[in-house]
Design a protein around this motif. Structure first.
Motif, PDB file in Angstrom:
ATOM      1  N   UNK A   1       0.828  -1.196   0.000  1.00  0.00           N
ATOM      2  CA  UNK A   1       0.000   0.000   0.000  1.00  0.00           C
ATOM      3  C   UNK A   1       0.864   1.247   0.000  1.00  0.00           C
ATOM      4  N   UNK A   2       0.495   2.199  -0.829  1.00  0.00           N
ATOM      5  CA  UNK A   2       1.213   3.466  -0.823  1.00  0.00           C
ATOM      6  C   UNK A   2       2.542   3.443  -1.542  1.00  0.00           C
ATOM      7  N   UNK A   3       2.838   2.350  -2.244  1.00  0.00           N
ATOM      8  CA  UNK A   3       4.137   2.273  -2.904  1.00  0.00           C
ATOM      9  C   UNK A   3       4.085   2.628  -4.378  1.00  0.00           C
ATOM     10  N   UNK A   4       2.870   2.763  -4.914  1.00  0.00           N
ATOM     11  CA  UNK A   4       2.737   3.104  -6.325  1.00  0.00           C
ATOM     12  C   UNK A   4       3.182   4.563  -6.532  1.00  0.00           C
ATOM     13  N   UNK A  67      -6.623  24.362   4.276  1.00  0.00           N
ATOM     14  CA  UNK A  67      -5.512  24.219   3.344  1.00  0.00           C
ATOM     15  C   UNK A  67      -4.392  23.386   3.968  1.00  0.00           C
ATOM     16  N   UNK A  68      -3.807  22.538   3.186  1.00  0.00           N
ATOM     17  CA  UNK A  68      -2.744  21.592   3.575  1.00  0.00           C
ATOM     18  C   UNK A  68      -3.335  20.338   4.238  1.00  0.00           C
ATOM     19  N   UNK A  69      -4.176  20.530   5.254  1.00  0.00           N
ATOM     20  CA  UNK A  69      -4.756  19.377   5.943  1.00  0.00           C
ATOM     21  C   UNK A  69      -5.547  18.505   4.979  1.00  0.00           C
ATOM     22  N   UNK A  70      -6.420  19.159   4.179  1.00  0.00           N
ATOM     23  CA  UNK A  70      -7.257  18.404   3.239  1.00  0.00           C
ATOM     24  C   UNK A  70      -6.417  17.734   2.168  1.00  0.00           C
ATOM     25  N   UNK A  71      -5.397  18.436   1.697  1.00  0.00           N
ATOM     26  CA  UNK A  71      -4.520  17.825   0.688  1.00  0.00           C
ATOM     27  C   UNK A  71      -3.950  16.518   1.233  1.00  0.00           C
ATOM     28  N   UNK A  72      -3.507  16.553   2.469  1.00  0.00           N
ATOM     29  CA  UNK A  72      -2.978  15.344   3.107  1.00  0.00           C
ATOM     30  C   UNK A  72      -4.008  14.222   3.093  1.00  0.00           C
ATOM     31  N   UNK A  82       3.860   8.370   1.219  1.00  0.00           N
ATOM     32  CA  UNK A  82       3.958   9.325   2.324  1.00  0.00           C
ATOM     33  C   UNK A  82       4.970  10.443   2.013  1.00  0.00           C
ATOM     34  N   UNK A  83       6.005  10.101   1.282  1.00  0.00           N
ATOM     35  CA  UNK A  83       7.015  11.112   0.923  1.00  0.00           C
ATOM     36  C   UNK A  83       6.391  12.273   0.137  1.00  0.00           C
ATOM     37  N   UNK A  84       5.469  11.929  -0.763  1.00  0.00           N
ATOM     38  CA  UNK A  84       4.808  12.949  -1.581  1.00  0.00           C
ATOM     39  C   UNK A  84       3.837  13.779  -0.721  1.00  0.00           C
ATOM     40  N   UNK A  85       3.120  13.078   0.148  1.00  0.00           N
ATOM     41  CA  UNK A  85       2.137  13.751   1.009  1.00  0.00           C
ATOM     42  C   UNK A  85       2.856  14.742   1.918  1.00  0.00           C
TER      43      UNK A  85
END
Ligand SMILES: [Fe+2]
Ligand SMILES: [Fe+2]
Length: 195
Positions: A1-4, A67-72, A82-85
């Motif tokens: 999960x999350x590796x794509x 802002x920022x919270x929702x993007x996450x 997670x690196x991108x988030x």
């Protein structure tokens, strides 16, 4: 999960899904362009830097107050790495997030986000209305003029440059160059012959 690894097309689709406003889309393309330019210059992963630039303000149109919270939330729902988030959220450090920019990617995103606005406004007051002939000194000249591009927080840019250990001139130069590469997409190609 999350590796794509998210592709540019996925990032673009997401940007368009959440942002209908032309100016917000253009801001995303501008930040992407600058991130790509700097990544290439520093032999970093251009796709990764560009994709994060594209989606950094993903939530702004629909959830400005979160802002920022929702993007996450949106990115984690879609199983983005997670690196991108983290990188996307860190651009709002001290403003809408408490995630400190740590990597070069994050520090550059933090430093150039507001700067793209100052460069764009500098281009628009030229007779040519073009970013293609904007000079570093024209941007510097407007640094202390608080009424010019009043929404642009100069202290964030200065703090970003300091974190990077990069001079303001170099940061401005890179930002101009990156925006020049996407001049058409950000509506700042103008008409340089009228410069
Ligand atoms: Fe933002
Ligand atoms: Fe932004």
């Amino acid at each position: 999960m999350g590796q794509k690894i998210p592709t540019r097309q996925e990032a673009l689709d997401l940007l368009h899904e959440y942002n209908e406003t032309d100016s917000l889309r253009k801001h995303a393309y501008a930040v992407e362009g600058v991130m790509r330019y700097i990544a290439r210059k520093k032999s970093q992963d251009e796709e990764k830097w560009g994709v994060i630039g594209l989606i950094h303000d993903l939530d702004y149109e629909k959830f400005a107050d979160q802002h920022c919270t929702k993007t996450g939330e949106i990115l984690r729902d879609r199983e983005w790495p997670e690196e991108y988030v983290r990188a996307a959220v860190s651009h709002g450090w001290g403003i809408c997030s408490d995630v400190t920019p740590q990597t070069d990617l994050e520090k550059y995103l933090y430093a150039i986000d507001e700067l793209t606005g100052l460069v764009a406004t500098t281009a628009l007051i030229r007779p040519s209305k073009s970013v293609l002939d904007v000079q570093v000194k024209s941007v510097k000249n407007k640094w202390k003029d608080k009424r010019f591009a009043a929404g642009v927080n100069r202290s964030v840019i200065e703090k970003g440059a300091e974190m990077l250990g990069v001079g303001l001139d170099e940061l401005i130069e890179d930002t101009i160059r990156g925006m020049q590469e996407v001049a058409e997409a950000i509506g700042l190609k103008g008409n340089p012959s009228q410069g």
